[in-house]
Design a protein around this motif. Structure first.
Motif, mmCIF file in Angstrom:
data_model
loop_
_atom_site.group_PDB
_atom_site.id
_atom_site.type_symbol
_atom_site.label_atom_id
_atom_site.label_comp_id
_atom_site.label_asym_id
_atom_site.label_seq_id
_atom_site.Cartn_x
_atom_site.Cartn_y
_atom_site.Cartn_z
ATOM 1 N N ARG A 70 -17.267 -1.878 103.280
ATOM 2 C CA ARG A 70 -17.475 -2.790 102.151
ATOM 3 C C ARG A 70 -18.603 -2.310 101.246
ATOM 4 N NH1 ARG A 70 -21.019 -6.736 101.014
ATOM 5 N NH2 ARG A 70 -20.330 -8.400 99.596
ATOM 6 N N ALA A 71 -19.709 -1.819 101.822
ATOM 7 C CA ALA A 71 -20.850 -1.369 101.013
ATOM 8 C C ALA A 71 -20.447 -0.222 100.079
ATOM 9 C CB ALA A 71 -22.000 -0.937 101.927
ATOM 10 N N LEU A 72 -19.581 0.669 100.547
ATOM 11 C CA LEU A 72 -19.103 1.762 99.703
ATOM 12 C C LEU A 72 -18.223 1.243 98.572
ATOM 13 C CD1 LEU A 72 -18.758 4.821 99.164
ATOM 14 C CD2 LEU A 72 -16.846 4.770 100.783
ATOM 15 N N LEU A 73 -17.389 0.265 98.883
ATOM 16 C CA LEU A 73 -16.481 -0.283 97.882
ATOM 17 C C LEU A 73 -17.226 -0.990 96.754
ATOM 18 C CD1 LEU A 73 -13.645 -1.692 100.166
ATOM 19 C CD2 LEU A 73 -13.478 0.248 98.603
ATOM 20 N N LEU A 74 -18.394 -1.548 97.058
ATOM 21 C CA LEU A 74 -19.171 -2.215 96.014
ATOM 22 C C LEU A 74 -19.451 -1.270 94.853
ATOM 23 C CD1 LEU A 74 -21.797 -4.245 98.105
ATOM 24 C CD2 LEU A 74 -19.895 -5.159 96.770
ATOM 25 N N TRP A 75 -19.663 0.003 95.166
ATOM 26 C CA TRP A 75 -19.942 0.996 94.124
ATOM 27 C C TRP A 75 -18.669 1.613 93.563
ATOM 28 C CZ3 TRP A 75 -24.780 1.584 92.282
ATOM 29 C CH2 TRP A 75 -25.821 1.056 93.051
ATOM 30 N N LEU A 76 -17.619 1.675 94.365
ATOM 31 C CA LEU A 76 -16.400 2.349 93.923
ATOM 32 C C LEU A 76 -15.520 1.482 93.032
ATOM 33 C CD1 LEU A 76 -15.217 4.237 97.160
ATOM 34 C CD2 LEU A 76 -16.395 5.184 95.170
ATOM 35 N N MET A 77 -15.459 0.193 93.292
ATOM 36 C CA MET A 77 -14.473 -0.661 92.637
ATOM 37 C C MET A 77 -14.529 -0.625 91.101
ATOM 38 S SD MET A 77 -12.441 -1.867 94.859
ATOM 39 C CE MET A 77 -11.583 -2.980 93.766
ATOM 40 N N PRO A 78 -15.709 -0.616 90.469
ATOM 41 C CA PRO A 78 -15.716 -0.621 88.996
ATOM 42 C C PRO A 78 -15.492 0.757 88.362
ATOM 43 C CG PRO A 78 -17.726 -1.620 89.917
ATOM 44 C CD PRO A 78 -17.056 -0.835 90.999
ATOM 45 N N LEU A 79 -15.457 1.836 89.165
ATOM 46 C CA LEU A 79 -15.433 3.181 88.585
ATOM 47 C C LEU A 79 -14.240 3.495 87.683
ATOM 48 C CD1 LEU A 79 -16.873 5.483 91.410
ATOM 49 C CD2 LEU A 79 -17.991 4.621 89.348
ATOM 50 N N PRO A 80 -13.059 2.871 87.867
ATOM 51 C CA PRO A 80 -11.982 3.155 86.898
ATOM 52 C C PRO A 80 -12.333 2.849 85.450
ATOM 53 C CG PRO A 80 -11.049 2.200 88.878
ATOM 54 C CD PRO A 80 -12.544 2.136 89.039
ATOM 55 N N LEU A 81 -13.356 2.039 85.212
ATOM 56 C CA LEU A 81 -13.797 1.804 83.835
ATOM 57 C C LEU A 81 -14.261 3.093 83.165
ATOM 58 C CD1 LEU A 81 -15.796 -1.562 83.979
ATOM 59 C CD2 LEU A 81 -13.554 -1.152 82.956
ATOM 60 N N ALA A 82 -14.632 4.099 83.959
ATOM 61 C CA ALA A 82 -15.067 5.375 83.388
ATOM 62 C C ALA A 82 -13.890 6.218 82.894
ATOM 63 C CB ALA A 82 -15.863 6.170 84.432
ATOM 64 N N ILE A 83 -12.665 5.812 83.211
ATOM 65 C CA ILE A 83 -11.470 6.554 82.791
ATOM 66 C C ILE A 83 -10.838 5.835 81.597
ATOM 67 C CG2 ILE A 83 -9.235 7.467 83.500
ATOM 68 C CD1 ILE A 83 -11.467 8.683 85.081
ATOM 69 N N PRO A 84 -10.853 6.410 80.401
ATOM 70 C CA PRO A 84 -10.156 5.779 79.263
ATOM 71 C C PRO A 84 -8.662 5.662 79.545
ATOM 72 C CG PRO A 84 -11.637 7.533 78.517
ATOM 73 C CD PRO A 84 -11.560 7.641 80.009
ATOM 74 N N THR A 85 -8.030 4.660 78.967
ATOM 75 C CA THR A 85 -6.598 4.432 79.212
ATOM 76 C C THR A 85 -5.760 5.637 78.801
ATOM 77 O OG1 THR A 85 -6.494 3.304 77.075
ATOM 78 C CG2 THR A 85 -6.745 1.929 79.029
ATOM 79 N N TYR A 86 -6.101 6.240 77.665
ATOM 80 C CA TYR A 86 -5.298 7.380 77.217
ATOM 81 C C TYR A 86 -5.427 8.555 78.174
ATOM 82 C CZ TYR A 86 -9.865 8.586 75.106
ATOM 83 O OH TYR A 86 -11.197 8.844 74.892
#
Length: 532
Positions: A70-86
């Motif tokens: 769970r502690a690792l996921l706290l940091w991983l979950m928002p990371l897709p925001l760094a990938i633009p949709t295009y």
């Protein structure tokens, strides 16, 4: 002034839409607008439903449960925001094309089967929905998680006392209480989906955004594009109304006698691993796979060893535009909120609210609305120069890239305005009164009290606006000067030529610049669980 700056593009679009375009409009209403409205509605509904399911489900698992990883996921979950949709669309279309990596890998494992028949077609509406939702779900996740982790324990305990199962508690208690946060996150997802042009165009989905783009550039009809933009503005207004409706009359009462937070339930064994896998899967598909693909292509094509100087130029342009826009947005946001704090009145309240609406304007619509005012200013400056007998300066705002900076400022001004407003709300007005009683003027109070206390909010605003400017594609694509590219437009052009892999290093630079800010957003996101 700030409110006028934000409102100008909308006024310009309405004025352009008044110009008659009967020939083009007849074709648009017959062949373009109906299909564009249907595709836009399907895309918004599909992306919203999938992002809501992923974001709310993972936020509930991580906020109210404790399990290994769970502690690792706290940091991983928002990371897709760094990938633009295009960028995600380019990566997955390349991976799943008939001769792509997935096809070749499955052909080795299952040589006797028709692999192409079992692979999903990502150049379709379902493909666009999946790809866009995988990188936008963190908007729902972050807002929902804030509500889930601060819910009082007494509500769930009361429901369980009445015989409700854990699933019923989630569906009938936790989810309804998180409705305001879910409405905000869903509105952000919808606005970002409307703003997208790179992913939808590349995956073959003819949304209103793509239709405006083709009407403007391919058909050469500015009036027709403006008329389509009015439809999009109506959709934006509808999304905002739905978001407000979703937060209507919702108040959560907490017991004064037992203000305990809901304790996290421990999940062990198969249940714990299942929760970890369910949360890891969207991160794997929305962030890790695109990043690994970009790294693999960068090394395979020798983009690091044979660094292209044009990439350095594009990176410099991106940083220069983003830096100027960030500083301007920060100054305007600070001035707007400070003016309201010093002398609040109805006019300044309206101006402050208008200044926060720019984010609702899709980048393509914003570019279309800015074109007329910017050209009018350039023509006015040329007229003044001619009247004074000086040489004509030409297109100053458009030719220098100032139009791009102005578009960035309008679109992302809501970020510093909102964060600085929240920061000021945490500064008691007693501080201002004490400084005034000690003989300090407003400038001294601002320098010695306001600015130091607002430093975290202003730093957050700088980081978010800078990264959003780096990723912005539609406005940059249409307002940049001739022969001037940024990292985002460079990637778009590589993809348009069918050689997106050659832009992998440029894409990695955008992702690398975005990871830090996204991680910063989650730094203080976890709170201690209530006692079990």
């Amino acid at each position: 002034m700030t409110a006028i700056l934000v409102a100008a593009p909308v006024i310009s679009i309405v004025a352009l839409a008044m110009h008659p375009a009967p020939d083009v409009w007849r074709e648009l209403t017959a062949y373009v607008l109906p299909l564009a409205m249907i595709d836009t509605a399907l895309l918004l509904g599909g992306v919203g439903a999938l992002a809501l399911s992923i974001g709310a489900g993972t936020a509930w698992l991580i906020s109210l449960h404790d399990f290994r990883g769970r502690a690792l996921l706290l940091w991983l979950m928002p990371l897709p925001l760094a990938i633009p949709t295009y960028m995600a669309a380019y990566v997955y279309a390349d991976l799943f094309e008939p001769l792509g990596l997935v096809h070749r890998t499955l052909a080795v494992w299952f040589p006797l089967r028709d692999v192409v028949a079992v692979l999903p077609n990502l150049r379709s509406m379902p493909g666009a929905i999946i790809v866009i939702a995988l990188v936008l779900y963190p908007y729902v996740y972050l807002s929902a998680r804030t509500m889930f982790q601060f819910q009082s324990a007494e509500f769930g305990e009361a429901a369980r006392t009445l015989g409700a199962s854990r699933w019923n508690v989630f569906w009938r208690v936790s989810l309804p209480m998180a409705r305001p946060a879910l409405a905000v996150g869903l509105a952000l997802v919808s606005l970002e989906t409307l703003n997208d042009i790179g992913a939808t165009e590349y995956l073959g989905v003819r949304t209103l955004t793509v239709s405006i783009f083709t009407t403007w550039l391919n058909r050469g009809s500015l009036a027709g594009a403006a008329q389509l933009s009015c439809f999009m503005l109506a959709i934006v207004a509808g999304l905002i109304a739905i978001e407000r409706y979703g937060r209507r009359n919702v108040e959560t009462e907490f017991s004064a006698e037992s203000p305990r937070l809901t304790p996290r339930t421990r999940l062990d064994g198969i249940r714990g691993w299942s929760a970890f896998a369910a949360c890891l899967l969207p991160v794997l598909l929305g962030f890790i796979v695109p990043v690994l693909f970009l790294l693999q292509q960068s090394f395979r094509r020798g983009l690091l060893a044979n660094f292209d100087l044009s990439l350095g130029r594009d990176a410099f342009n991106s940083v220069a535009f983003a830096t100027l826009a960030t500083l301007a947005a920060l100054a305007l946001g600070f001035a707007t909120i400070l003016a309201w704090r010093w002398r609040p009145n109805l006019l300044r309240l309206v101006a402050m609210n208008i200044s926060q609406t720019g984010y609702a304007l899709p980048g393509l619509v914003l570019a279309l609305g800015l074109l007329t005012p910017v050209l009018a200013i350039d023509n006015g400056l040329n007229a003044i120069a001619g009247w004074l007998g000086r040489s004509l300066p030409g297109l100053i705002l458009v030719g220098s890239g100032a139009a791009v900076v102005i578009a960035y400022v309008i679109r992302f001004l809501a970020v510093p305005t909102g964060l600085i407003k929240a920061g000021f709300e945490r500064i008691p007005r007693d501080y201002d009164d004490s400084a005034r009683a000690a003989g300090a003027g407003q400038a001294t109070t601002m320098r010695l009290i306001h600015l130091p206390l607002l430093r975290p909010a202003m730093l957050g605003a700088v980081i978010i606006v800078f990264v959003d400017c780096l990723k912005e594609l539609p406005a940059t694509l249409l307002l940049r000067p001739l022969n001037v590219d940024t990292l985002a437009t460079s990637i778009y052009q590589f993809a348009s030529r069918g050689s997106f892999e050659d832009g992998a290093l440029a894409a990695l630079l955008i992702v690398a610049a975005s990871i830090g800010p996204v991680a910063w957003l989650t730094r203080f996101s976890d709170v201690p669980s209530g006692p079990a």
